[in-house]
Design a protein around this motif. Structure first.
Motif, PDB file in Angstrom:
ATOM      1  N   GLN A  59      -2.022  -4.588  -1.718  1.00 45.70           N
ATOM      2  CA  GLN A  59      -1.005  -5.035  -2.670  1.00 45.70           C
ATOM      3  C   GLN A  59      -1.097  -4.252  -3.982  1.00 45.70           C
ATOM      4  O   GLN A  59      -0.080  -3.833  -4.539  1.00 45.70           O
ATOM      5  N   SER A  60      -2.309  -4.033  -4.473  1.00 43.54           N
ATOM      6  CA  SER A  60      -2.462  -3.257  -5.711  1.00 43.54           C
ATOM      7  C   SER A  60      -2.090  -1.789  -5.482  1.00 43.54           C
ATOM      8  O   SER A  60      -1.589  -1.121  -6.391  1.00 43.54           O
ATOM      9  N   LEU A  61      -2.291  -1.296  -4.273  1.00 39.09           N
ATOM     10  CA  LEU A  61      -1.852   0.060  -3.929  1.00 39.09           C
ATOM     11  C   LEU A  61      -0.334   0.146  -4.008  1.00 39.09           C
ATOM     12  O   LEU A  61       0.219   1.087  -4.586  1.00 39.09           O
ATOM     13  N   GLY A  62       0.358  -0.841  -3.440  1.00 43.21           N
ATOM     14  CA  GLY A  62       1.818  -0.860  -3.494  1.00 43.21           C
ATOM     15  C   GLY A  62       2.318  -0.895  -4.925  1.00 43.21           C
ATOM     16  O   GLY A  62       3.264  -0.182  -5.281  1.00 43.21           O
ATOM     17  N   GLN A  63       1.681  -1.712  -5.749  1.00 42.84           N
ATOM     18  CA  GLN A  63       2.094  -1.800  -7.147  1.00 42.84           C
ATOM     19  C   GLN A  63       1.853  -0.474  -7.853  1.00 42.84           C
ATOM     20  O   GLN A  63       2.706  -0.013  -8.621  1.00 42.84           O
ATOM     21  N   ALA A  64       0.717   0.154  -7.601  1.00 48.19           N
ATOM     22  CA  ALA A  64       0.423   1.449  -8.235  1.00 48.19           C
ATOM     23  C   ALA A  64       1.445   2.505  -7.816  1.00 48.19           C
ATOM     24  O   ALA A  64       1.868   3.339  -8.631  1.00 48.19           O
ATOM     25  N   LEU A  65       1.868   2.453  -6.570  1.00 49.45           N
ATOM     26  CA  LEU A  65       2.855   3.398  -6.057  1.00 49.45           C
ATOM     27  C   LEU A  65       4.199   3.218  -6.766  1.00 49.45           C
ATOM     28  O   LEU A  65       4.807   4.192  -7.228  1.00 49.45           O
ATOM     29  N   VAL A  66       4.635   1.974  -6.902  1.00 48.73           N
ATOM     30  CA  VAL A  66       5.910   1.681  -7.556  1.00 48.73           C
ATOM     31  C   VAL A  66       5.837   2.007  -9.050  1.00 48.73           C
ATOM     32  O   VAL A  66       6.765   2.594  -9.612  1.00 48.73           O
ATOM     33  N   VAL A  67       4.733   1.657  -9.689  1.00 49.64           N
ATOM     34  CA  VAL A  67       4.573   1.924 -11.123  1.00 49.64           C
ATOM     35  C   VAL A  67       4.574   3.426 -11.392  1.00 49.64           C
ATOM     36  O   VAL A  67       5.208   3.895 -12.348  1.00 49.64           O
ATOM     37  N   ARG A  68       3.891   4.193 -10.549  1.00 47.00           N
ATOM     38  CA  ARG A  68       3.861   5.643 -10.763  1.00 47.00           C
ATOM     39  C   ARG A  68       5.266   6.232 -10.654  1.00 47.00           C
ATOM     40  O   ARG A  68       5.666   7.070 -11.466  1.00 47.00           O
ATOM     41  N   GLU A  69       6.036   5.766  -9.684  1.00 48.97           N
ATOM     42  CA  GLU A  69       7.401   6.265  -9.528  1.00 48.97           C
ATOM     43  C   GLU A  69       8.261   5.857 -10.721  1.00 48.97           C
ATOM     44  O   GLU A  69       9.058   6.644 -11.231  1.00 48.97           O
ATOM     45  N   ALA A  70       8.084   4.622 -11.193  1.00 49.74           N
ATOM     46  CA  ALA A  70       8.818   4.151 -12.370  1.00 49.74           C
ATOM     47  C   ALA A  70       8.471   5.003 -13.587  1.00 49.74           C
ATOM     48  O   ALA A  70       9.359   5.395 -14.356  1.00 49.74           O
ATOM     49  N   ASP A  71       7.202   5.308 -13.761  1.00 50.27           N
ATOM     50  CA  ASP A  71       6.777   6.119 -14.910  1.00 50.27           C
ATOM     51  C   ASP A  71       7.365   7.530 -14.856  1.00 50.27           C
ATOM     52  O   ASP A  71       7.717   8.108 -15.886  1.00 50.27           O
ATOM     53  N   ARG A  72       7.497   8.065 -13.665  1.00 49.98           N
ATOM     54  CA  ARG A  72       8.116   9.389 -13.526  1.00 49.98           C
ATOM     55  C   ARG A  72       9.576   9.334 -13.955  1.00 49.98           C
ATOM     56  O   ARG A  72      10.064  10.225 -14.649  1.00 49.98           O
ATOM     57  N   PHE A  73      10.272   8.289 -13.530  1.00 48.81           N
ATOM     58  CA  PHE A  73      11.662   8.135 -13.949  1.00 48.81           C
ATOM     59  C   PHE A  73      11.760   7.920 -15.450  1.00 48.81           C
ATOM     60  O   PHE A  73      12.640   8.476 -16.110  1.00 48.81           O
TER      61      PHE A  73
END
Length: 198
Positions: A59-73
């Motif tokens: 679950q924390s991996l999924g959140q890190a994945l989404v957060v990283r993509e959000a930060d790129r945007f």
């Protein structure tokens, strides 16, 4: 001692990026359901224990994945806004357009939003339902840039800037998740809202 800690931090950051890259590749190819700690470990060439140590739970991996993509945007959003200092209509309009066009070409977002790949709903919850990973992060970042870039307007309408940015971010995320028309229509909606605020 300091340089040793710095080197270790760099190695850990590189490992974390590689793990997130591998998770994104697997998600795009097979869906989030295909992402396991064992498969990540094998892809990156580390032990499962190392994967757990770096990213915690799935679950924390999924959140890190989404957060990283959000930060790129959000980095791109900042650039779009900065290209129009003192002009909130153009700056915010460009940021909305950048986000929606970029999302249309983003393989990870397509894998999350299109839904047919197994497990997509778990990541969609992080993107669309829970406010912390994306919504609050985006509102905070965009508001900070708006206060700096549009200080003249922000001073005059101090109490209304935060709600305006929240409306624009929510509108953009809504168009991202459920587009009803072309990107140009969504951008025009955002521009009109900002014009009315002014």
């Amino acid at each position: 001692m300091h340089s040793e800690r710095s080197f270790q931090a760099e190695v850990r950051a590189l490992l974390r990026d590689r793990l997130l890259d591998a998770a994104a590749e697997l998600t795009c190819a097979e869906g989030w359901a295909g992402v396991t700690m064992g498969r990540l470990a094998a892809r990156v060439g580390v032990s499962r224990q190392t994967v757990h140590k770096e990213v915690g739970t799935r679950q924390s991996l999924g959140q890190a994945l989404v957060v990283r993509e959000a930060d790129r945007f959000l980095a791109g959003v900042a650039e779009q806004m900065a290209a129009h200092p003192g002009d909130p209509v153009s700056g915010i309009g460009s940021a909305v357009e950048y986000t929606l066009r970029g999302a249309a070409d983003n393989a990870l977002l397509k894998a999350i939003l299109s839904g047919p790949l197994p497990g997509a709903e778990e990541l969609l919850l992080l993107l669309a339902v829970r406010p912390e990973p994306v919504l609050r992060r985006a509102i905070s970042a965009v508001l900070e840039h708006a206060r700096t870039l549009y200080a003249d307007h922000a001073e005059a309408e101090k109490d209304e800037l935060a709600p305006l940015i929240e409306i624009i971010v929510r509108l953009t995320l809504s168009h991202l998740q459920q587009p009803l028309g072309p990107v140009e229509d969504a951008v025009e909606q955002a521009r009109r809202i900002v014009e009315r605020w002014l």
